[in-house]
Write a protein that holds these residues in place. Structure first.
Motif, PDB file in Angstrom:
ATOM      1  N   LEU A  64       0.690  -1.212   0.048  1.00 53.63           N
ATOM      2  CA  LEU A  64       0.043  -0.069  -0.024  1.00 53.63           C
ATOM      3  C   LEU A  64       0.690   1.166  -0.096  1.00 53.63           C
ATOM      4  N   GLY A  65       0.330   2.275  -0.918  1.00 52.97           N
ATOM      5  CA  GLY A  65       1.219   3.529  -0.774  1.00 52.97           C
ATOM      6  C   GLY A  65       2.393   3.422  -2.003  1.00 52.97           C
ATOM      7  N   THR A  66       2.644   2.176  -2.579  1.00 54.59           N
ATOM      8  CA  THR A  66       3.511   2.184  -3.459  1.00 54.59           C
ATOM      9  C   THR A  66       2.766   2.704  -4.937  1.00 54.59           C
ATOM     10  N   PRO A  67       3.469   3.470  -5.694  1.00 52.61           N
ATOM     11  CA  PRO A  67       3.085   3.920  -7.086  1.00 52.61           C
ATOM     12  C   PRO A  67       2.798   2.654  -7.921  1.00 52.61           C
ATOM     13  N   LEU A  68       1.612   2.535  -8.648  1.00 51.30           N
ATOM     14  CA  LEU A  68       1.090   1.455  -9.333  1.00 51.30           C
ATOM     15  C   LEU A  68       2.285   1.037 -10.573  1.00 51.30           C
ATOM     16  N   ALA A  69       3.004   1.717 -10.876  1.00 57.70           N
ATOM     17  CA  ALA A  69       4.123   1.318 -11.964  1.00 57.70           C
ATOM     18  C   ALA A  69       5.396   0.841 -11.318  1.00 57.70           C
ATOM     19  N   LEU A  70       5.360   0.793  -9.835  1.00 58.31           N
ATOM     20  CA  LEU A  70       6.579   0.299  -9.225  1.00 58.31           C
ATOM     21  C   LEU A  70       6.189  -0.850  -8.382  1.00 58.31           C
ATOM     22  N   LEU A  71       4.962  -1.307  -8.593  1.00 53.01           N
ATOM     23  CA  LEU A  71       4.922  -2.619  -7.831  1.00 53.01           C
ATOM     24  C   LEU A  71       5.650  -3.889  -8.159  1.00 53.01           C
ATOM     25  N   ASP A  72       6.157  -4.466  -7.005  1.00 52.89           N
ATOM     26  CA  ASP A  72       7.052  -5.399  -7.340  1.00 52.89           C
ATOM     27  C   ASP A  72       6.468  -7.066  -7.399  1.00 52.89           C
ATOM     28  N   GLU A  73       6.361  -7.558  -8.723  1.00 57.72           N
ATOM     29  CA  GLU A  73       5.847  -8.921  -8.827  1.00 57.72           C
ATOM     30  C   GLU A  73       6.479  -9.978  -7.998  1.00 57.72           C
ATOM     31  N   GLU A  74       7.584  -9.698  -7.790  1.00 61.72           N
ATOM     32  CA  GLU A  74       8.359 -10.858  -7.006  1.00 61.72           C
ATOM     33  C   GLU A  74       8.062 -10.845  -5.579  1.00 61.72           C
ATOM     34  N   ALA A  75       7.952  -9.534  -5.141  1.00 61.23           N
ATOM     35  CA  ALA A  75       7.715  -9.476  -3.766  1.00 61.23           C
ATOM     36  C   ALA A  75       6.133  -9.896  -3.534  1.00 61.23           C
ATOM     37  N   ILE A  76       5.125  -9.511  -4.460  1.00 58.96           N
ATOM     38  CA  ILE A  76       4.002  -9.932  -4.443  1.00 58.96           C
ATOM     39  C   ILE A  76       3.705 -11.711  -4.243  1.00 58.96           C
ATOM     40  N   ARG A  77       4.812 -12.179  -5.145  1.00 58.54           N
ATOM     41  CA  ARG A  77       4.597 -13.565  -5.241  1.00 58.54           C
ATOM     42  C   ARG A  77       5.114 -14.271  -3.961  1.00 58.54           C
ATOM     43  N   ALA A  78       6.170 -13.536  -3.432  1.00 59.40           N
ATOM     44  CA  ALA A  78       6.802 -14.035  -2.199  1.00 59.40           C
ATOM     45  C   ALA A  78       5.467 -14.141  -0.842  1.00 59.40           C
ATOM     46  N   ASP A  79       4.733 -12.991  -1.070  1.00 59.65           N
ATOM     47  CA  ASP A  79       3.639 -12.945   0.017  1.00 59.65           C
ATOM     48  C   ASP A  79       2.721 -13.878  -0.288  1.00 59.65           C
ATOM     49  N   LEU A  80       2.349 -14.136  -1.278  1.00 60.40           N
ATOM     50  CA  LEU A  80       1.234 -15.135  -1.456  1.00 60.40           C
ATOM     51  C   LEU A  80       1.758 -16.579  -1.359  1.00 60.40           C
ATOM     52  N   ALA A  81       3.064 -16.721  -1.413  1.00 59.65           N
ATOM     53  CA  ALA A  81       3.619 -18.039  -1.231  1.00 59.65           C
ATOM     54  C   ALA A  81       3.210 -18.701   0.160  1.00 59.65           C
ATOM     55  N   VAL A  82       2.883 -17.841   1.092  1.00 63.75           N
ATOM     56  CA  VAL A  82       2.727 -18.139   2.397  1.00 63.75           C
ATOM     57  C   VAL A  82       1.072 -19.180   2.593  1.00 63.75           C
ATOM     58  N   PHE A  83       0.399 -18.965   1.322  1.00 66.65           N
ATOM     59  CA  PHE A  83      -1.043 -19.803   1.496  1.00 66.65           C
ATOM     60  C   PHE A  83      -0.734 -21.177   0.312  1.00 66.65           C
ATOM     61  N   PRO A  84      -0.435 -22.048   1.185  1.00 64.18           N
ATOM     62  CA  PRO A  84      -0.285 -23.481   0.130  1.00 64.18           C
ATOM     63  C   PRO A  84      -1.591 -23.699  -0.704  1.00 64.18           C
ATOM     64  N   LEU A  85      -2.798 -23.042  -0.376  1.00 63.11           N
ATOM     65  CA  LEU A  85      -3.993 -23.496  -1.039  1.00 63.11           C
ATOM     66  C   LEU A  85      -4.078 -22.529  -2.391  1.00 63.11           C
ATOM     67  N   ILE A  86      -3.109 -21.633  -2.562  1.00 65.31           N
ATOM     68  CA  ILE A  86      -3.311 -20.862  -3.921  1.00 65.31           C
ATOM     69  C   ILE A  86      -2.565 -21.709  -4.892  1.00 65.31           C
ATOM     70  N   ARG A  87      -2.956 -22.102  -5.971  1.00 65.43           N
ATOM     71  CA  ARG A  87      -2.616 -22.771  -6.897  1.00 65.43           C
ATOM     72  C   ARG A  87      -1.958 -22.083  -7.810  1.00 65.43           C
ATOM     73  N   SER A  88      -2.649 -20.922  -8.219  1.00 61.57           N
ATOM     74  CA  SER A  88      -2.079 -19.859  -9.249  1.00 61.57           C
ATOM     75  C   SER A  88      -2.720 -18.460  -9.051  1.00 61.57           C
ATOM     76  N   TYR A  89      -2.395 -17.343  -9.567  1.00 57.75           N
ATOM     77  CA  TYR A  89      -2.826 -16.397  -9.233  1.00 57.75           C
ATOM     78  C   TYR A  89      -2.499 -15.439 -10.556  1.00 57.75           C
ATOM     79  N   SER A  90      -3.377 -14.258 -10.814  1.00 62.81           N
ATOM     80  CA  SER A  90      -2.899 -13.192 -11.576  1.00 62.81           C
ATOM     81  C   SER A  90      -3.417 -11.870 -10.975  1.00 62.81           C
ATOM     82  N   THR A  91      -2.317 -10.774 -11.394  1.00 57.34           N
ATOM     83  CA  THR A  91      -2.696  -9.576 -10.768  1.00 57.34           C
ATOM     84  C   THR A  91      -3.288  -8.641 -12.039  1.00 57.34           C
ATOM     85  N   GLU A  92      -4.109  -7.563 -11.769  1.00 59.18           N
ATOM     86  CA  GLU A  92      -4.518  -6.698 -12.697  1.00 59.18           C
ATOM     87  C   GLU A  92      -4.317  -5.281 -11.967  1.00 59.18           C
ATOM     88  N   VAL A  93      -3.628  -4.440 -12.512  1.00 58.83           N
ATOM     89  CA  VAL A  93      -3.489  -2.882 -11.956  1.00 58.83           C
ATOM     90  C   VAL A  93      -4.739  -2.350 -12.620  1.00 58.83           C
TER      91      VAL A  93
END
Length: 236
Positions: A64-93
């Protein structure tokens, strides 16, 4: 010479003006894109059923507070990796402030008995949930095939994934000792199905469905679809 000088000066002025306009445009876009005017303040999670969408969104609060153009996909992937029930995901700005995360959850295809509990697992062997007893319509993987790292488990899981939902719900216990000898029993009168390997499982499923529809279902039979072009049906 004067005419040539005027033309050259005019071309320089035009080129300088165009460059200045382009720089101003790029600078304006960069200023707006990277400024708080386009910063993330809303995270929406779609597709959650077993997971709590609010909990998933909260795991991404650091963005939150990060400019949309600077969102870090790798960091988002790492944050979602703590949920083993997530098989896959996609993001949309969605400008100016929103990130939509669409998740696909793991779905159980079978059950594995572990002590007094029953683990419901997906095709990769990931535990989706646990229960005191096996739910109706969920096949049981026999103990000798229950190691997710084994070739036997992978073959069993591939067969279950290929089966149409109606057929899969009728599988009682499924087992294999190698990748090529999948066998399962069916609920009801107790049919036995010799499947063989997971190869051509879609075709084998169609052959089995047709054989079940064409034979008397009042007594148990063995359906051998390991060579689907040469179906063998025997009375048990």
């Amino acid at each position: 010479m004067r005419r040539f000088t005027r033309r050259s000066r005019r071309r320089r002025l035009i080129a300088t003006g165009a460059a200045a306009t382009l720089l101003a445009l790029v600078g304006g876009v960069a200023l707006v894109t990277l400024s708080p005017l386009m910063a993330l303040d809303t995270i929406e999670v779609a597709g959650a059923e077993r997971l709590d969408a609010e909990v998933v969104a909260a795991a991404l609060d650091d963005h939150l507070g990060t400019p949309l153009a600077l969102l870090d996909e790798e960091a988002i992937r790492a944050d979602l990796a703590v949920f083993p029930l997530i098989r896959s995901y996609s993001t949309e700005v969605i400008p100016p402030h929103t990130l939509v995360v669409r998740i696909v959850e793991r779905a159980p295809v079978a059950a594995i008995e572990r002590g007094a509990a029953v683990d419901l697992v997906d095709a990769a062997g990931v535990v989706v949930s646990s229960a005191p007893q096996r739910p109706e319509g969920i096949p049981l993987i026999a103990a000798e095939s229950a190691d997710p790292t084994s070739l036997a488990f992978r073959s069993v899981a591939a067969v279950l994934t290929a089966l149409p939902a109606e057929l899969r719900s009728r599988v009682d216990v499924i087992r294999a000792s190698t990748r090529d000898d999948v066998v399962f029993s069916m609920t009801g009168v107790g049919h036995r199905v010799v499947w063989g390997s997971a190869e051509r499982s879609d075709f084998k499923a169609r052959v089995l469905a047709a054989a079940l529809a064409a034979t008397n279902q009042s007594s148990p039979r063995e359906y051998d679809v390991s060579a689907p072009e040469s179906l063998v049906v025997r009375r048990l």
